[in-house]
Every structure is written in structure tokens, then in C-alpha cells.
Write an enzyme that holds these catalytic residues in place. Structure first.
Site: not given
Ligand code: FAD
Length: 562
Positions: A229, A241, A244, A364, A375
Site C-alpha cells: 500500500q 504520514l 487519512e 501486519e 487495505r
Molecule cells: C504512521 C502510521 C499510522 C498508522 N495509522 C493507522 C490507523 O490510524 N489505523 C489503522 O488501522 N492502522 C494504522 N496504521 C497501520 C498500523 O499501525 C499497523 O499495521 C499496526 O499497528 C501493526 O501492528 P503489529 O502489532 O502487527 O506490529 P507492530 O506494532 O509494528 O509491532 C511489531 C512488534 O514486533 C517486535 N519485533 C519485530 N521484529 C522482532 C524481532 N526480530 N525480535 C523481537 N521483536 C521483534 C517489535 O519490537 C514490536 O514489538 C498506521 C501505520 C503507520 C506507519
């Protein structure tokens, strides 16, 4: 050796929600994060989270919007689950302490978001991810007797037993550099996305595709990887960013001639068409010479009443001032499409199970697939929480029926050797950062809003060359304490694997759907391509491509207009 019923890698929204759910089943949990959990990238999520909670809205309408947004590539059974369970999740969050915005009547208030037929995005100003992440972390504290947190530990590898079952992981304590083998009945990957394979990106430096690559390396199937995306409103140069939420509150997009160009591309939804549509419209304006000289168009937030902007969009007021020198309440800000999110990832079912026994994925890093080709904004936070919870519940239930498998402890020596090799590389070679920048620039040039066979072939050649160069890349820090150079070298390998899978998927899909727009195949072709592209590792060779069917329950594909 640390041993937990359920081991979660990642402590963003998906990981923490999974940890809470697993703990509530009575399982013991270990949760590992390479940064402090509240610094996980979920903290950056701004605009909000979707749910059909208002009495006049319905989960079916939310599901249809999501399916249409996905360009009919999303799996409708999983989308139904997500949209049905969304209202309960919002209420659960609110009861746990998330201070969602309330309207003048004191009810939970919503804002409009792209591709949605109703205003169903719940939010906390423009810091929604931050607010939810902190509340989940507080809730996790309540379970400190059964949930062990490994903060600033880096997972390097997943471990399998002789039958191929995932039974643990190797992690490095970043504070002193020592390695541990973790033993477990089930691993839940919650490592987030892979935005750093592109430059620029809205994603933080820690978002390097670790979980996608680690799962891929042990044979897990990846799905929809070509679907990357590009968010319509990011700042030129640094990729920051502009949420939106700004367009949801009423901001307009204007070209350099002052024209509200979305009237041509999406006469009904205008700026609130889905992201792929808006990004393509912007890029077309820029490519055809109607953008500004810095390769941008303008976002005019002065259309939103100033008081409302200062109340509901205060973070982007700061971003505009600090990173572009613009007061967004008084003048338009220049933006362009920028890499933001990966719709694909580790293929899972709706309980988070991957194709590897004992391995789950959520958030993600995973591909359920609820986003398909594109998405909808504010559906990702929902995805992390719904499928994080479901994975935690399922893995916790599974753990109750199992005894702890034994993990081969000798495996740690391979990782030790790998890290020693990195540290002992002779100086003077190409630096990790230089290779990473070339990768990011290449992906952003050829695997972006518009793609074609020539560009994708060039991208593939560059990725293959960089894969050969990466194992020789030089680092400077040879110490044990917080050695981010070593981590950077390991992460580079993950990003290259992920990039290769993205390019291979994009080469394979010879049509235009969602975020994949092929200028050499500009039409959607349901007859041949209404199917998922799956990618699996194939030793050092080109990754293996196969297909899986899209699940259609009751919404037949239609022409997609906004
Ligand atoms: C700027 C921005 C704004 C956004 N706003 C929105 C919104 O308003 N609404 C919406 O629905 N989505 C939004 N998104 C998308 C959304 O925020 C993300 O897709 C989502 O938060 C991802 O969450 P997650 O828990 O999958 O991963 P993350 O929050 O990225 O967490 C990943 C975790 O994995 C850990 N990790 C990674 N690799 C390792 C490793 N090798 N060893 C140990 N730990 C590791 C990291 O430390 C972290 O704790 C936004 C994204 C961005 C970038």
C-alpha cells in the site's frame, strides 16, 4: 532455558492482544520485543479503528466496504469474522480504559475514513495507536505472574523439531548480547510489517520484515506479497504520514493548478475513495505535469475548521510545523503517495495458524487475508486486535492439550557462529546502510504505485545482487552491549528476503488489482487472476510460486468505482 506455553514474538497491538488472550486461557506466556513494547510501531497509528457500532450501521456494510476496498481479493469468511467481532472489541477497549473521542451527546464519536460507506472510525485525536498500546500494556501488568516480558530481546531464528513443528526460538538479549533458546508449545509471530524495505516509508526503522522472513525461511507460505500500500498523503523526502483523518475531517486534494482533481477520478467519494485509487490519481497528476516541482500535490486542511484541526488533528499540526515548516491550519501542505503498509504476509487461517504446525501469526506480519489487494484505512488496528486475540485464544487452548516439546539446544551454535561472522567481517566493504538504501530506492522506483514487467525485472536483478553482497557488508561496532550494527546486518537479510517475495509476486500477477497496477496489464482480470499468489522459499533459487483460492461467501465481484 526459558520455557512458556505460548511464546509471542512482538509486543505491538497484535502481540500484546495475543498475550492477554493467551494468559486468560490459563497459559504461561513469554512476550519478546526488540524495543520496549510501547515503542512498537503500533504507537504511530493515528487516525483510528473501524467498527460498525452505531445502531444505524451494520457489520455487513463494513464487510462489503472492506471486500470492495480489497478489490475482491480479500477472503470473505475472514472479513466477516473481523467485521462481526469489531463492535465487541471497541467496547472491550473502552472498558479497559481507552479514552475514545466522545461526541457532544457523550456517545462514542466517529470520523469518516476512505472507502467506507458510513463514518465508523473510532479514534483518540490522532494518537489512536498510542492510546490503545498503553492501555494494553497496563492490562498486561495484571498478568505479571504468568506473562514474562522480554523487552529489548531480538528473535533471530525460529526452531523446529524433527517433524517440522515450531517448538521455540532463539533470541538475543540486546543489553548484553547473550543468546537463549526459548522452548514453547506454540509461537505467535506478531513482528509487524516490512516498510523499511522501501525508502521512503511511513514505517519506523524497526519495521524490517523479521517475522515474515523467519517464517518463510522455515517453510511457511507467504500470500498476497505483491500488494504494497502507498498511502496518499506522506511528506516528500522523509515519508512522514499525514493521517487519512485529515481527509476524513474534510481536507481537499489540489493539483498545482488549484483543481480539486479527485472529482475526475472518484466523483462520489472524492478524497475518501480507497487509498489505491487516491494514490494512483495523485501519481497520475504528478506524472502528467500537474503537480508541483517537488513531485507533490497539495493537501488543503484549511477546509477543516481551525478549532477542529487543533483538537482532533494536533499531531499533524506538529508534523507540518516541525518537518515541513507549514502551519496546516493556514496553508496547504505538499504531499505525495508513499509506502505505508504490506497487505500480504505469512498466510494464516482465521485463528492465526500458519502452514507450519505450532506457528501462528497475527497483525501486519500475517495475511489472513482481510485486506486483499488494498487495505481500508483504520482496518489494520482492527485486524491486529481481532486476529491477535483469536491467535492467543487458540494457542492457549492448544497448549492446554500438549506437553512441552523438547528443543534441540545445539541449534544456538549456528546463530552464535552467524553473529561472530558478522562481527569478524573485514573492514572496508560496502556498509549495511548503503545496501539497505539501494534496496529501498529500487523498490520505491520499480515496485510502487505503477509497475511494469521491465521495471520489475530490474528490481529483481538488484535484489538478487544485493542478496549476494549483504553477507559481506561491513559493520563498525564489534561489542556485545546494544550492538545495533549486528542487528542491522541481520535485519538486512530479512528485508531482502521479503523484497524478493514482493517482486516475485508482482511479476507473477499479470493484471491490475488493488495496489498492484501493471501499466502493461491495466485491467482487472477475474477470469485468470481472482486468486491469491502464494510464495514459498526454494533454497537459494527463485522463490516458488503457487496459488490458493479466494474465499467468496456472498459478495460476488463487481466493477469497482467510488
Ligand atoms: C504512521 C502510521 C499510522 C498508522 N495509522 C493507522 C490507523 O490510524 N489505523 C489503522 O488501522 N492502522 C494504522 N496504521 C497501520 C498500523 O499501525 C499497523 O499495521 C499496526 O499497528 C501493526 O501492528 P503489529 O502489532 O502487527 O506490529 P507492530 O506494532 O509494528 O509491532 C511489531 C512488534 O514486533 C517486535 N519485533 C519485530 N521484529 C522482532 C524481532 N526480530 N525480535 C523481537 N521483536 C521483534 C517489535 O519490537 C514490536 O514489538 C498506521 C501505520 C503507520 C506507519
Amino acid at each position: 532455558m526459558p520455557s512458556h506455553d505460548v511464546l509471542i514474538i512482538g509486543a505491538g497491538l497484535a502481540g500484546q492482544r495475543a498475550a492477554l488472550a493467551a494468559a486468560q486461557t490459563g497459559a504461561t506466556v513469554g512476550i519478546v520485543s526488540k524495543v520496549h513494547p510501547v515503542r512498537s510501531h503500533s504507537v504511530a497509528a493515528a487516525g483510528g479503528i473501524n467498527a460498525a457500532l452505531n445502531p444505524e450501521d451494520t457489520w455487513e456494510s463494513h464487510a462489503f466496504d472492506t471486500i470492495k476496498g480489497s478489490d475482491y481479493l480479500g477472503d470473505q469468511d475472514a472479513i466477516e469474522i473481523m467485521c462481526r467481532e469489531a463492535p465487541g472489541e471497541i467496547l472491550w477497549l473502552e472498558h479497559a480504559g481507552v479514552t475514545f473521542h466522545r461526541n457532544e451527546r457523550g456517545n462514542l464519536g466517529t470520523r469518516a475514513f476512505g472507502g467506507a460507506s458510513a463514518a465508523r472510525t473510532y479514534y483518540v485525536a490522532d494518537i489512536t495507536g498510542h492510546a490503545i498500546l498503553h492501555v494494553l500494556y497496563e492490562q498486561l501488568m495484571k498478568h505479571s505472574d504468568t506473562v514474562d516480558r522480554y523487552e529489548e530481546w531480538f528473535c533471530t531464528d525460529l526452531l523446529q523439531d524433527d517433524d517440522g513443528r515450531c517448538v521455540g526460538a532463539i533470541c538475543r538479549n540486546l543489553r548484553d548480547g547473550h543468546l537463549e533458546v526459548f522452548n514453547t508449545k506454540a509461537v505467535i509471530l506478531a513482528n509487524g510489517g516490512a516498510g523499511q524495505a522501501y525508502r521512503p516509508t511511513t514505517n519506523g526503522l524497526i519495521v524490517t520484515g523479521d517475522g515474515i522472513a523467519q517464517a518463510y525461511r522455515i517453510g511457511a507460505r507467504l500470500m498476497d506479497m505483491e500488494m504494497i500500500q502507498y498511502h496518499p498523503t506522506t511528506l516528500a523526502g522523509n515519508g512522514l504520514l499525514i493521517t487519512e483523518g485529515a481527509r476524513g475531517e474534510g481536507a481537499w486534494l489540489l493539483n498545482a493548478e488549484g483543481e480539486r482533481f479527485m472529482e475526475k477520478y472518484a466523483p462520489n467519494k472524492l478524497e475518501l475513495a480507497s487509498r489505491d485509487v487516491v494514490s494512483r490519481a495523485e501519481q497520475t497528476e504528478i506524472n502528467e505535469g500537474r503537480g508541483f516541482p517537488d513531485g507533490t500535490v497539495a493537501l488543503d486542511i484549511t477546509k477543516v475548521p481551525r478549532r477542529r484541526t487543533l483538537e482532533a488533528l494536533r499531531e499533524i499540526v506538529n508534523i507540518g510545523r516541525d518537518f515541513a515548516g507549514v502551519d496546516i491550519t493556514r496553508e496547504p501542505i505538499h504531499i505525495h503517495p508513499g509506502q505505508h503498509y504490506i497487505m500480504g504476509g505469512v498466510k494464516t487461517d482465521s485463528d492465526g495458524l500458519t502452514t507450519i504446525p505450532g506457528l501462528y501469526a497475527a497483525g501486519e506480519v500475517a495475511c489472513v487475508s482481510v485486506h486483499g489487494g488494498n487495505r481500508l484505512g483504520a482496518n489494520s488496528l482492527l485486524d491486529t486486535l481481532i486476529f491477535g486475540r483469536r491467535s492467543g485464544e487458540h494457542a492457549g487452548g492448544l497448549a492446554r492439550q500438549m506437553t512441552m516439546p523438547s528443543t534441540p539446544p545445539t541449534r544456538v551454535t549456528d546463530t552464535e557462529r552467524h553473529i561472530k561472522d558478522i562481527i569478524n567481517r573485514p573492514p572496508g566493504g560496502r556498509r549495511v546502510a548503503a545496501i539497505k538504501d539501494e534496496l529501498g530506492d529500487t523498490m520505491n522506483k520499480y515496485v510502487a504505485v505503477f509497475r511494469d514487467a521491465d521495471g520489475l525485472n530490474k528490481a529483481y536483478e538488484v535484489v538478487r545482487r544485493l542478496k549476494e553482497e549483504a553477507p559481506k557488508a561491513t559493520i563498525d561496532d564489534r561489542g556485545a552491549v546494544f550492538n545495533q550494527d549486528v542487528i542491522g546486518a541481520i535485519e538486512l537479510g530479512y528485508m531482502l528476503d521479503v523484497a524478493e517475495a514482493i517482486v516475485v509476486g508482482a511479476q507473477e500477477r499479470k493484471e491490475s488489482r488493488g495496489a498492484q497496477f501493471r501499466t502493461d496489464f491495466p485491467e482487472r482480470n477475474d477470469d485468470e487472476w481472482l486468486k491469491h499468489i502464494d510464495v514459498t522459499a526454494n533454497g537459494d533459487d527463485v522463490p516458488k510460486v503457487s496459488y490458493s483460492p479466494v474465499t467468496i461467501t456472498k459478495w460476488q465481484p463487481q466493477e469497482r468505482t467510488y
